[in-house]
Design a protein around this motif. Structure first.
Motif, PDB file in Angstrom:
ATOM      1  N   LEU A 367       0.819  -1.208   0.000  1.00 21.30           N
ATOM      2  CA  LEU A 367       0.000   0.000   0.000  1.00 21.30           C
ATOM      3  C   LEU A 367       0.856   1.261   0.000  1.00 21.30           C
ATOM      4  CD1 LEU A 367      -2.836  -1.007   2.479  1.00 21.30           C
ATOM      5  CD2 LEU A 367      -3.092  -0.521   0.042  1.00 21.30           C
ATOM      6  N   GLY A 368       1.991   1.179   0.651  1.00 21.32           N
ATOM      7  CA  GLY A 368       2.905   2.321   0.643  1.00 21.32           C
ATOM      8  C   GLY A 368       3.375   2.643  -0.761  1.00 21.32           C
ATOM      9  N   LYS A 369       3.683   1.589  -1.522  1.00 23.91           N
ATOM     10  CA  LYS A 369       4.124   1.785  -2.906  1.00 23.91           C
ATOM     11  C   LYS A 369       2.991   2.309  -3.774  1.00 23.91           C
ATOM     12  CE  LYS A 369       7.256  -2.169  -2.500  1.00 23.91           C
ATOM     13  NZ  LYS A 369       7.387  -3.617  -2.812  1.00 23.91           N
ATOM     14  N   GLU A 370       1.800   1.761  -3.591  1.00 22.75           N
ATOM     15  CA  GLU A 370       0.675   2.072  -4.474  1.00 22.75           C
ATOM     16  C   GLU A 370       0.003   3.401  -4.134  1.00 22.75           C
ATOM     17  OE1 GLU A 370      -1.891  -1.271  -3.995  1.00 22.75           O
ATOM     18  OE2 GLU A 370      -0.412  -2.702  -4.751  1.00 22.75           O
ATOM     19  N   VAL A 371      -0.019   3.733  -2.845  1.00 25.59           N
ATOM     20  CA  VAL A 371      -0.802   4.889  -2.407  1.00 25.59           C
ATOM     21  C   VAL A 371      -0.022   5.804  -1.460  1.00 25.59           C
ATOM     22  CG1 VAL A 371      -2.912   5.646  -1.214  1.00 25.59           C
ATOM     23  CG2 VAL A 371      -2.956   3.560  -2.606  1.00 25.59           C
ATOM     24  N   GLY A 372       0.582   5.227  -0.442  1.00 21.93           N
ATOM     25  CA  GLY A 372       1.091   5.995   0.694  1.00 21.93           C
ATOM     26  C   GLY A 372       2.095   7.074   0.360  1.00 21.93           C
ATOM     27  N   ILE A 373       3.142   6.731  -0.370  1.00 27.92           N
ATOM     28  CA  ILE A 373       4.195   7.703  -0.645  1.00 27.92           C
ATOM     29  C   ILE A 373       3.671   8.843  -1.504  1.00 27.92           C
ATOM     30  CG2 ILE A 373       6.384   8.032  -1.866  1.00 27.92           C
ATOM     31  CD1 ILE A 373       7.230   5.276  -0.826  1.00 27.92           C
TER      32      ILE A 373
END
Length: 464
Positions: A367-373
């Motif tokens: 999720l960090g890769k797809e959305v979070g960052i």
């Protein structure tokens, strides 16, 4: 309120035998599960933390006691096996204990689920708890752990359906039965079934007026229906019932503040914000922390001066800037870095997030890769005054943000942020986007004074 703690024979008779001979251990197990489900500390057993200590002291080899103790630490999302050596050891010791103990298949599945959750695979953990419920639908611990896991994944239908599947197997005489109503209601409200959600929440409160989760679900029903005046009246009239549920009370107050913010009653909202900050300093609970971040950011988007409150909120967040337990938490924590004007902390947090997603595997890394960052980068851009960049970053994520978890009401912060950035962008196409988003918002919730204010601002930009 359930407080007649069950002994070994009573657990056996209920179809949920626990592999220990210690009546004291299983009674405290019952006490801990009850406090977890009902969101309050029971003073007769010294509260949640003391109950866990007593349970484990009564039988250090009690596998389900260790499942419960470690599971609660994990589900609170204030620490993980990557941030806490003690928690990592606790989970490792649990797995070792399970391999050498004569335990049931159900208990072994619980151990597997906790390990999966600890390793970052929240969905498989929830599925494992669902496997338990197929054969043991009255296992409240499996039900609640699955419910909370779905919440962290933004999976409203799963929250709703998980409870619906087991309801026929429960009887009103089973301890904690009434709490199923609030859990089911919350799943209903998160899937926009507001009338059904209200009916079920009211049933829960009829059975137990102190059910803070049914109260909480009613807050969502009233929020999503644009019934702000009714929401304020409801919470004020029932405050003596739910305010003692210390783990959830600050969040119900947060909902109260949302009603006031919608109605431009900013002083009332600020008063609640100060109380949430005060409670958060004392509790260190992640829910209190994200509520404070969310509320202060919403108020500032409304143009409210919040003074130096961000400094206090950042101090609550400072020790969690490199946790990366939930992307949902990370975005709120980043807000505190920005609000406190701590550029160094902002840079370090973004670097830490990028390192986490590159080195770790699991739900939150993905999720960090797809959305979070990208979502965090949008907030940084807005903080730097580059609203056009903020829009371009967050708009493509609009229908992905649900996956970072939280409720529809909590994630509405990101809807408002996109509109706020679009209105403040110098680009005319972004102003057009803002008008389109506001029309959509008005169609979904007609009685929304905040939307009306934003629509007036958007119209003024269009005519200028």
């Amino acid at each position: 309120m359930h407080c007649q703690w069950r002994d070994c024979k009573e657990w056996l008779d209920s179809g949920l035998p626990l592999s220990t001979t210690s009546n004291e251990a299983v009674k405290m197990y019952d006490a801990v599960v009850t406090q977890y489900v009902s969101w309050y500390d029971n003073d007769s057993v010294g509260g949640m933390e003391k109950s866990v200590e007593t349970m484990m002291a009564a039988d250090p080899q009690f596998v389900m006691g260790s499942v419960l103790a470690n599971g609660l630490d994990l589900i609170a999302t204030g620490q993980s096996i990557y941030t806490s050596a003690d928690l990592k050891k606790g989970v490792d010791d649990l797995v070792k204990l399970a391999t050498t103990s004569n335990i049931s298949q159900r208990e072994r599945q619980h151990v597997d689920a906790v390990k999966l959750f600890a390793d970052g695979d929240m969905l498989r953990a929830a599925n494992k708890w669902e496997d338990i419920l197929l054969d043991h639908p009255t296992d409240m611990l499996a039900l609640k752990f699955a419910h909370d896991s779905y919440f962290y994944l933004g999976q409203g239908p799963q929250m709703r359906d998980s409870i619906a599947r087991v309801l026929p197997h429960w009887k009103p005489t089973i301890p904690l039965y009434s709490y199923l109503m609030g859990m089911h209601s919350f799943g209903l409200v998160e899937t926009n079934l507001y009338d059904q959600a209200e009916k079920v929440a009211k049933k829960g409160l009829e059975l137990n007026p102190r059910d803070a989760w049914s109260t909480h679900s009613m807050c969502h029903v009233l929020e999503m229906g644009g019934r702000q005046v009714e929401g304020i009246s409801f919470l004020k009239g029932t405050e003596s019932d739910w305010a003692s549920c210390g783990y959830l009370a600050p969040h119900n107050y947060w909902h109260w503040a949302l009603y006031h913010t919608e109605r431009t009653e900013y002083e009332s909202a600020l008063g609640i914000l100060d109380d949430i900050i005060s409670r958060g300093k004392a509790s260190g609970a992640m829910l209190d922390i994200v509520d404070a971040c969310s509320l202060i950011y919403r108020l500032e988007m409304e143009g409210v001066k919040t003074g130096d409150r961000w400094n206090d909120v950042y101090e609550m967040c400072r020790s969690h800037t490199s946790d990366h337990i939930l992307v949902f938490n990370d975005v709120h924590i980043l807000m505190s870095c920005l609000g406190a004007k701590n550029k160094e902390a902002t840079i370090k947090m973004m670097e830490s997030m990028k390192q986490f997603v590159s080195e770790k595997v699991g739900t939150q890394s993905d999720l960090g890769k797809e959305v979070g960052i990208q979502l965090c980068a949008a907030f940084i851009a807005a903080d730097e005054g580059d609203y056009a960049k903020a829009v371009d970053l967050v708009h493509p994520l609009r229908y992905k943000i649900v996956n970072i978890g939280g409720s529809n009401a909590q994630r509405d912060l990101f809807n408002l942020f996109l509109i706020y950035a679009a209105l403040n962008s110098p680009k005319k196409e972004h102003h057009c986007l803002a008008r389109s988003l506001l029309a959509e918002r008005k169609a979904f919730k007609e009685n929304a004074p905040m939307t009306d204010r934003l629509m007036a601002k958007a119209l003024a930009l269009h005519q200028s």
